[in-house]
Design a protein around this motif. Structure first.
Motif, PDB file in Angstrom:
ATOM      1  N   GLY A 239      -7.101 -11.234  49.192  1.00 37.47           N
ATOM      2  CA  GLY A 239      -6.889 -10.826  50.576  1.00 37.47           C
ATOM      3  C   GLY A 239      -8.055 -11.111  51.507  1.00 37.47           C
ATOM      4  O   GLY A 239      -8.061 -10.629  52.646  1.00 37.47           O
ATOM      5  N   GLN A 240      -9.019 -11.906  51.065  1.00 36.00           N
ATOM      6  CA  GLN A 240     -10.202 -12.146  51.893  1.00 36.00           C
ATOM      7  C   GLN A 240      -9.869 -12.967  53.141  1.00 36.00           C
ATOM      8  O   GLN A 240     -10.345 -12.661  54.241  1.00 36.00           O
ATOM      9  CB  GLN A 240     -11.268 -12.866  51.061  1.00 36.00           C
ATOM     10  N   ALA A 288     -22.460 -15.870  63.518  1.00 36.55           N
ATOM     11  CA  ALA A 288     -22.747 -15.846  62.080  1.00 36.55           C
ATOM     12  C   ALA A 288     -22.949 -14.419  61.590  1.00 36.55           C
ATOM     13  O   ALA A 288     -22.468 -14.044  60.501  1.00 36.55           O
ATOM     14  CB  ALA A 288     -23.984 -16.695  61.785  1.00 36.55           C
ATOM     15  N   ALA A 289     -23.642 -13.594  62.366  1.00 39.15           N
ATOM     16  CA  ALA A 289     -23.840 -12.199  61.971  1.00 39.15           C
ATOM     17  C   ALA A 289     -22.524 -11.434  61.932  1.00 39.15           C
ATOM     18  O   ALA A 289     -22.305 -10.587  61.052  1.00 39.15           O
ATOM     19  CB  ALA A 289     -24.822 -11.531  62.933  1.00 39.15           C
ATOM     20  N   ALA A 290     -21.626 -11.720  62.876  1.00 38.60           N
ATOM     21  CA  ALA A 290     -20.328 -11.050  62.889  1.00 38.60           C
ATOM     22  C   ALA A 290     -19.490 -11.447  61.672  1.00 38.60           C
ATOM     23  O   ALA A 290     -18.853 -10.590  61.041  1.00 38.60           O
ATOM     24  CB  ALA A 290     -19.583 -11.389  64.186  1.00 38.60           C
ATOM     25  N   HIS A 293     -20.877  -9.741  58.651  1.00 38.99           N
ATOM     26  CA  HIS A 293     -20.509  -8.324  58.636  1.00 38.99           C
ATOM     27  C   HIS A 293     -19.080  -8.137  58.138  1.00 38.99           C
ATOM     28  O   HIS A 293     -18.786  -7.187  57.380  1.00 38.99           O
ATOM     29  CB  HIS A 293     -20.661  -7.744  60.037  1.00 38.99           C
ATOM     30  N   ILE A 294     -18.167  -9.014  58.543  1.00 40.23           N
ATOM     31  CA  ILE A 294     -16.779  -8.925  58.078  1.00 40.23           C
ATOM     32  C   ILE A 294     -16.713  -9.111  56.566  1.00 40.23           C
ATOM     33  O   ILE A 294     -16.024  -8.356  55.843  1.00 40.23           O
ATOM     34  CB  ILE A 294     -15.907  -9.964  58.803  1.00 40.23           C
ATOM     35  N   ALA A 300     -17.464  -4.539  50.265  1.00 42.97           N
ATOM     36  CA  ALA A 300     -17.622  -3.099  50.044  1.00 42.97           C
ATOM     37  C   ALA A 300     -16.280  -2.441  49.737  1.00 42.97           C
ATOM     38  O   ALA A 300     -16.205  -1.525  48.898  1.00 42.97           O
ATOM     39  CB  ALA A 300     -18.254  -2.461  51.279  1.00 42.97           C
ATOM     40  N   GLU A 301     -15.228  -2.908  50.384  1.00 41.88           N
ATOM     41  CA  GLU A 301     -13.899  -2.359  50.094  1.00 41.88           C
ATOM     42  C   GLU A 301     -13.464  -2.695  48.675  1.00 41.88           C
ATOM     43  O   GLU A 301     -12.871  -1.867  47.989  1.00 41.88           O
ATOM     44  CB  GLU A 301     -12.897  -2.923  51.111  1.00 41.88           C
ATOM     45  N   MET A 302     -13.770  -3.896  48.224  1.00 39.95           N
ATOM     46  CA  MET A 302     -13.414  -4.283  46.855  1.00 39.95           C
ATOM     47  C   MET A 302     -14.200  -3.466  45.836  1.00 39.95           C
ATOM     48  O   MET A 302     -13.662  -3.045  44.794  1.00 39.95           O
ATOM     49  CB  MET A 302     -13.661  -5.772  46.638  1.00 39.95           C
ATOM     50  N   VAL A 303     -15.463  -3.238  46.104  1.00 39.06           N
ATOM     51  CA  VAL A 303     -16.270  -2.434  45.185  1.00 39.06           C
ATOM     52  C   VAL A 303     -15.753  -0.999  45.119  1.00 39.06           C
ATOM     53  O   VAL A 303     -15.743  -0.365  44.057  1.00 39.06           O
ATOM     54  CB  VAL A 303     -17.755  -2.470  45.626  1.00 39.06           C
ATOM     55  N   ALA A 304     -15.310  -0.457  46.262  1.00 41.06           N
ATOM     56  CA  ALA A 304     -14.784   0.893  46.274  1.00 41.06           C
ATOM     57  C   ALA A 304     -13.461   0.996  45.502  1.00 41.06           C
ATOM     58  O   ALA A 304     -13.198   2.008  44.843  1.00 41.06           O
ATOM     59  CB  ALA A 304     -14.584   1.377  47.718  1.00 41.06           C
TER      60      ALA A 304
END
Length: 307
Positions: A239-240, A288-290, A293-294, A300-304
């Protein structure tokens, strides 16, 4: 009226001015005829009641050397001379017009020739109509497809070299090209100066240390006016792509073209986006920073979900 009458004690003190015109005073040298008469009672002693007649601005008090400037003198100041624009000769104007027409005709001729050549280099399926906008738009689509094809061929080549080295380790031991292909990061030729480094080292431009330590993907952004090209090299995650597209749309970055090339557990995303009005991302570092961040939120969602 005589002076004896005016000097009576019954009359209040008056200060009387005889006014004359300033221009007339300059022309005539009267110093005694039109003099001011000062009449006072009790030898100019102060009195509780007094009246002063103030002369107007264009008066001159006799016996004084002060003169007021007449309004006519102010108005008679010399005005700045305006430069008279020289009218061009009719022959020069006509020559300039004909030169402009010739230049414009030459420009249109070159544009039509270039469009004809560009149209001949593309398949007919990319050209819906024969106008200039359709030809240029079809050329953009064709170039993006060629870019995706090149990325796919690069991935196939790398996979083939790895397979050959695995099955036959002793084949071509002096082949430096094959060794370089294996040692270099995948899709290295598509990254020149990435803003965030994960596995691709910059060629000439140094990257800040915080970008190297916290980077979870290789991100390179180039920006021309309101159009940006984004290249992302990251591990494949479920889903990336959908979440990344939704995040870019939220930031008012409209996706015009998107190419995805996968190789094993890696994915290369090539995006062409347009910076819409109201978007706060105005530089390549901001975009690039945005994007980084995405991708961080996705990881982080996958790790959770999978601790």
């Amino acid at each position: 009226m005589t002076l004896e009458t005016l000097a009576s004690n019954d009359l209040p003190n008056f200060l009387i001015y005889d006014t004359i015109n300033a221009t007339q005073a300059l022309q005539t040298n009267y110093h005694s005829a039109n003099t001011s008469i000062l009449l006072s009672n009790a030898e100019l002693e102060p009195s509780p009641v007094s009246m002063v007649c103030v002369p107007p601005a264009n008066t001159m008090i006799a016996g004084s050397t002060t003169t007021a400037v007449a309004p006519t003198a102010v108005q008679s100041r010399r005005k700045r001379r305006r430069r008279v624009r020289t009218c061009k000769n009719k022959e020069d104007a006509e020559s300039q017009r004909m030169t402009h027409i010739a230049v414009e005709r030459n420009r249109r001729r070159q544009m039509n020739e270039y469009l004809a050549v560009l149209r001949s280099l593309m398949p007919d399926s990319y050209i819906q109509r024969g106008d200039q906008a359709s030809i240029v738009g079809g050329a953009i689509d064709f170039v993006k497809e060629l870019e995706q094809l090149l990325q796919s061929l690069e991935a196939q080549k790398r996979a083939l070299v790895q397979k050959q080295n695995t099955t036959n380790p002793t084949i071509d031991p002096t082949n430096n090209a094959s060794k370089l292909d294996i040692e270099s990061p995948p899709f290295a030729q598509f990254f020149s100066y990435p803003q965030y480094i994960w596995c691709h080292a910059p060629r000439d431009c140094p990257v800040p240390a915080e970008h190297q330590q916290s980077a979870i993907a290789d991100i390179e952004v180039t920006l021309i006016e309101t159009h940006a090209n984004i290249r992302i090299m990251s591990p494949r995650r479920p889903g990336q792509l959908l979440k990344m597209v939704a995040g870019l749309q939220t930031l008012r970055l409209t996706i015009l073209h998107l190419n995805v090339t996968t190789m094993d557990a890696m994915a290369l995303y090539s995006l062409s986006v347009k910076v819409e009005e109201g978007c706060n991302l105005t530089t390549v570092d901001d975009i690039a920073a945005a994007v980084h961040h995405i991708l961080s939120l996705i990881e982080a969602e996958m790790v959770a979900l999978n601790p």
